[in-house]
Design a protein around this motif. Structure first.
Motif, mmCIF file in Angstrom:
data_model
loop_
_atom_site.group_PDB
_atom_site.id
_atom_site.type_symbol
_atom_site.label_atom_id
_atom_site.label_comp_id
_atom_site.label_asym_id
_atom_site.label_seq_id
_atom_site.Cartn_x
_atom_site.Cartn_y
_atom_site.Cartn_z
ATOM 1 N N GLU A 1 -76.081 86.346 53.493
ATOM 2 C CA GLU A 1 -75.975 85.307 52.475
ATOM 3 C C GLU A 1 -76.811 85.637 51.248
ATOM 4 O O GLU A 1 -76.375 85.418 50.096
ATOM 5 C CB GLU A 1 -76.415 83.960 53.070
ATOM 6 C CG GLU A 1 -75.477 83.415 54.137
ATOM 7 C CD GLU A 1 -75.978 82.101 54.725
ATOM 8 O OE1 GLU A 1 -76.986 81.553 54.200
ATOM 9 O OE2 GLU A 1 -75.369 81.616 55.695
ATOM 10 N N LYS A 2 -77.994 86.174 51.474
ATOM 11 C CA LYS A 2 -78.862 86.508 50.338
ATOM 12 C C LYS A 2 -78.255 87.636 49.511
ATOM 13 O O LYS A 2 -78.262 87.594 48.265
ATOM 14 C CB LYS A 2 -80.241 86.901 50.861
ATOM 15 C CG LYS A 2 -81.252 87.170 49.757
ATOM 16 C CD LYS A 2 -82.646 87.428 50.332
ATOM 17 C CE LYS A 2 -83.665 87.616 49.215
ATOM 18 N NZ LYS A 2 -85.052 87.833 49.744
ATOM 19 N N LEU A 3 -77.725 88.650 50.192
ATOM 20 C CA LEU A 3 -77.107 89.767 49.481
ATOM 21 C C LEU A 3 -75.820 89.325 48.774
ATOM 22 O O LEU A 3 -75.502 89.786 47.677
ATOM 23 C CB LEU A 3 -76.812 90.907 50.461
ATOM 24 C CG LEU A 3 -78.041 91.599 51.072
ATOM 25 C CD1 LEU A 3 -77.615 92.559 52.185
ATOM 26 C CD2 LEU A 3 -78.819 92.351 50.000
ATOM 27 N N GLN A 4 -75.076 88.413 49.405
ATOM 28 C CA GLN A 4 -73.850 87.891 48.797
ATOM 29 C C GLN A 4 -74.176 87.149 47.501
ATOM 30 O O GLN A 4 -73.504 87.340 46.475
ATOM 31 C CB GLN A 4 -73.156 86.961 49.785
ATOM 32 C CG GLN A 4 -71.932 86.250 49.253
ATOM 33 C CD GLN A 4 -70.701 87.138 49.217
ATOM 34 O OE1 GLN A 4 -70.385 87.800 50.196
ATOM 35 N NE2 GLN A 4 -70.015 87.175 48.071
ATOM 36 N N ASP A 5 -75.202 86.328 47.538
ATOM 37 C CA ASP A 5 -75.599 85.587 46.332
ATOM 38 C C ASP A 5 -76.018 86.533 45.214
ATOM 39 O O ASP A 5 -75.670 86.334 44.041
ATOM 40 C CB ASP A 5 -76.743 84.630 46.657
ATOM 41 C CG ASP A 5 -76.312 83.488 47.564
ATOM 42 O OD1 ASP A 5 -75.092 83.241 47.672
ATOM 43 O OD2 ASP A 5 -77.208 82.860 48.192
ATOM 44 N N ALA A 6 -76.774 87.580 45.577
ATOM 45 C CA ALA A 6 -77.219 88.535 44.559
ATOM 46 C C ALA A 6 -76.046 89.316 43.986
ATOM 47 O O ALA A 6 -76.007 89.626 42.786
ATOM 48 C CB ALA A 6 -78.247 89.488 45.168
ATOM 49 N N LEU A 7 -75.059 89.622 44.844
ATOM 50 C CA LEU A 7 -73.905 90.399 44.398
ATOM 51 C C LEU A 7 -72.964 89.576 43.535
ATOM 52 O O LEU A 7 -72.376 90.085 42.553
ATOM 53 C CB LEU A 7 -73.163 90.935 45.628
ATOM 54 C CG LEU A 7 -71.987 91.879 45.381
ATOM 55 C CD1 LEU A 7 -72.470 93.141 44.670
ATOM 56 C CD2 LEU A 7 -71.306 92.241 46.702
ATOM 57 N N GLU A 8 -72.814 88.294 43.844
ATOM 58 C CA GLU A 8 -71.901 87.439 43.089
ATOM 59 C C GLU A 8 -72.326 87.278 41.637
ATOM 60 O O GLU A 8 -71.492 87.034 40.750
ATOM 61 C CB GLU A 8 -71.792 86.069 43.748
ATOM 62 C CG GLU A 8 -70.950 86.073 45.010
ATOM 63 C CD GLU A 8 -70.852 84.696 45.639
ATOM 64 O OE1 GLU A 8 -71.590 83.769 45.185
ATOM 65 O OE2 GLU A 8 -70.068 84.527 46.583
ATOM 66 N N ALA A 9 -73.595 87.420 41.365
ATOM 67 C CA ALA A 9 -74.060 87.335 39.974
ATOM 68 C C ALA A 9 -73.524 88.497 39.142
ATOM 69 O O ALA A 9 -73.407 88.396 37.914
ATOM 70 C CB ALA A 9 -75.585 87.322 39.931
ATOM 71 N N ILE A 10 -73.183 89.609 39.809
ATOM 72 C CA ILE A 10 -72.665 90.783 39.112
ATOM 73 C C ILE A 10 -71.152 90.878 39.263
ATOM 74 O O ILE A 10 -70.432 91.146 38.304
ATOM 75 C CB ILE A 10 -73.327 92.066 39.650
ATOM 76 C CG1 ILE A 10 -74.850 91.939 39.619
ATOM 77 C CG2 ILE A 10 -72.854 93.286 38.870
ATOM 78 C CD1 ILE A 10 -75.428 91.751 38.238
ATOM 79 N N VAL A 11 -70.689 90.668 40.512
ATOM 80 C CA VAL A 11 -69.254 90.758 40.820
ATOM 81 C C VAL A 11 -68.861 89.443 41.490
ATOM 82 O O VAL A 11 -68.943 89.315 42.710
ATOM 83 C CB VAL A 11 -68.950 91.959 41.729
ATOM 84 C CG1 VAL A 11 -67.441 92.112 41.927
ATOM 85 C CG2 VAL A 11 -69.556 93.234 41.170
ATOM 86 N N PRO A 12 -68.429 88.432 40.724
ATOM 87 C CA PRO A 12 -68.191 87.093 41.278
ATOM 88 C C PRO A 12 -67.153 87.056 42.390
ATOM 89 O O PRO A 12 -67.241 86.232 43.305
ATOM 90 C CB PRO A 12 -67.713 86.288 40.056
ATOM 91 C CG PRO A 12 -68.270 87.012 38.884
ATOM 92 C CD PRO A 12 -68.241 88.467 39.260
ATOM 93 N N SER A 13 -66.190 87.953 42.386
ATOM 94 C CA SER A 13 -65.116 87.903 43.373
ATOM 95 C C SER A 13 -65.426 88.706 44.643
ATOM 96 O O SER A 13 -64.602 88.741 45.566
ATOM 97 C CB SER A 13 -63.808 88.413 42.753
ATOM 98 O OG SER A 13 -63.975 89.761 42.306
ATOM 99 N N ALA A 14 -66.557 89.363 44.680
ATOM 100 C CA ALA A 14 -66.865 90.241 45.819
ATOM 101 C C ALA A 14 -67.282 89.420 47.043
ATOM 102 O O ALA A 14 -67.870 88.343 46.942
ATOM 103 C CB ALA A 14 -67.981 91.205 45.446
#
Length: 371
Positions: free
Chosen positions: A143-156
């Motif tokens: 969940e933490k990595l998903q949140d950090a990634l969504e800031a760069i790639v929202p659809s990932a």
């Protein structure tokens, strides 16, 4: 016939002085040792083991090779894993967008294989940077990595798998069918679970003992105690090392016992009666059941006459197995590692020996046709 009588008289004259004293034998008589304890220059103390004496000797310091290791009581842990430094994470990232930074038109999933958690607990993700995942469960880390990634790639979308490293593994060193390093499946992994994973305890180990090495501390208990009390099935931590080894404590048997030998402890606590059973009991017609002796040596610092310790460093405990109190006391008196359990010979053996010698003389002359 006259010659025979003369020989018998001569033999009697030779053996009578011996009957007044002690004939050579395989073990001393109890009165010889008791007599020595009363001498003014005696270098050992003698104690009769009775019901009244047992509470006192139980308070005396331990002797021999017996470590009083502490043990960690059981507790309940979470049935989830936590990420530690050295673990390896596999990250699978899906992105269906046409202009994705991570995927291509032909392949909508990219995999980051074996991403090692650094000593500071962080991992590196492209376009995100370092993210600290130390102490998180795999679900929380995802969940933490998903949140950090969504800031760069929202659809990932991200999936995370974990392979335990050294700090999430334990070593099962010896005493089992399959020693080795075992990953901890969750935080509820116990000593018994580890031994089971290792194929169980090796057959032939005498009173197996468990040693748990955690950091600079060693904890210990016996397998028998662990099996009989689930409250001792302690939880493991990453980096723990577990040894299963044979009990190395022993006592010695000597004198008119069934077997003079070195005997390994077969259970955690041995009584004087247990020791006699292990050593084969008394020799019929030879041993003195009133003279079972236990010889023990204490450290000089243990000498404290009274409740706290013995009068001398060398101590002889005397047990009389012909009385009810002596029998019950023998079942309660604990044998320490290194003790010498000695069954003394009965004084009546002297008279029996003399009788047997004279009888043999008669038998020899009878077979020779003298009679």
């Amino acid at each position: 016939m006259r010659l025979l009588l003369s020989l018998v008289a001569a033999v009697s004259l030779i053996l009578l002085p011996a009957a007044c004293g002690r004939l050579p034998g395989g073990a001393p008589a109890s009165e010889e040792i008791i007599r020595g304890a009363s001498a003014a220059d005696a270098d050992f103390a003698l104690y009769s083991v009775t019901r009244a004496f047992l509470p006192s000797v139980a308070q005396w310091p331990i002797t021999g090779k017996q470590e009083r290791l502490s043990w960690i009581p059981a507790s309940t842990g979470a049935k989830t894993q936590i990420i530690q430094s050295g673990d390896q994470l596999t990250l699978r990232i899906w992105d269906s967008s046409d202009n994705s930074l991570l995927t291509s038109q032909e392949q909508k999933m990219v995999q980051l294989q074996d991403v090692r958690v650094a000593a500071n607990g962080s991992i590196f993700m492209p376009y995100v940077g370092n993210v600290n995942v130390l102490g998180l469960t795999p679900d929380l880390a995802r969940e933490k990595l998903q949140d950090a990634l969504e800031a760069i790639v929202p659809s990932a979308q991200l999936q995370l798998d974990m392979a335990e490293g050294r700090n999430n593994s334990v070593d099962l060193v010896s005493g089992v069918a399959q020693p080795g390093t075992y990953p901890m499946p969750n935080r509820n992994f116990s000593v018994m679970g580890l031994i089971s994973a290792g194929g169980g305890i090796s057959s032939g180990l005498n009173n197996p003992q468990i040693r748990l090495v955690r950091g600079h501390h060693i904890y210990g208990t016996s397998v028998d105690a662990l099996l009989n009390d689930p409250r001792l099935d302690t939880l493991l931590r990453g980096g723990d090392r577990v040894f299963v080894e044979e009990d190395e404590r022993y006592f010695l048997s000597f004198g008119a016992t069934g077997r003079e030998d070195l005997h390994i402890f077969s259970k955690d606590a041995l009584s004087a009666m247990d020791a006699m059973s292990i050593s084969g009991g008394f020799q019929d017609g030879k041993a003195d059941p009133q003279g079972l002796l236990v010889l023990r040596e204490y450290e000089a610092a243990a000498v404290a006459p009274g409740l706290r310790g013995p009068r001398q460093t060398r101590v002889v405990f005397s047990l009389d197995l012909t009385s009810a109190d002596g029998l019950f006391s023998a079942r309660q008196f604990q044998i320490n590692p290194g003790d010498l359990v000695m069954a003394t010979e009965s004084p009546i053996n002297d008279a029996l020996t003399i009788s047997n010698i004279i009888g043999n003389f008669f038998g020899v002359f009878s077979r020779a046709g003298v009679l």
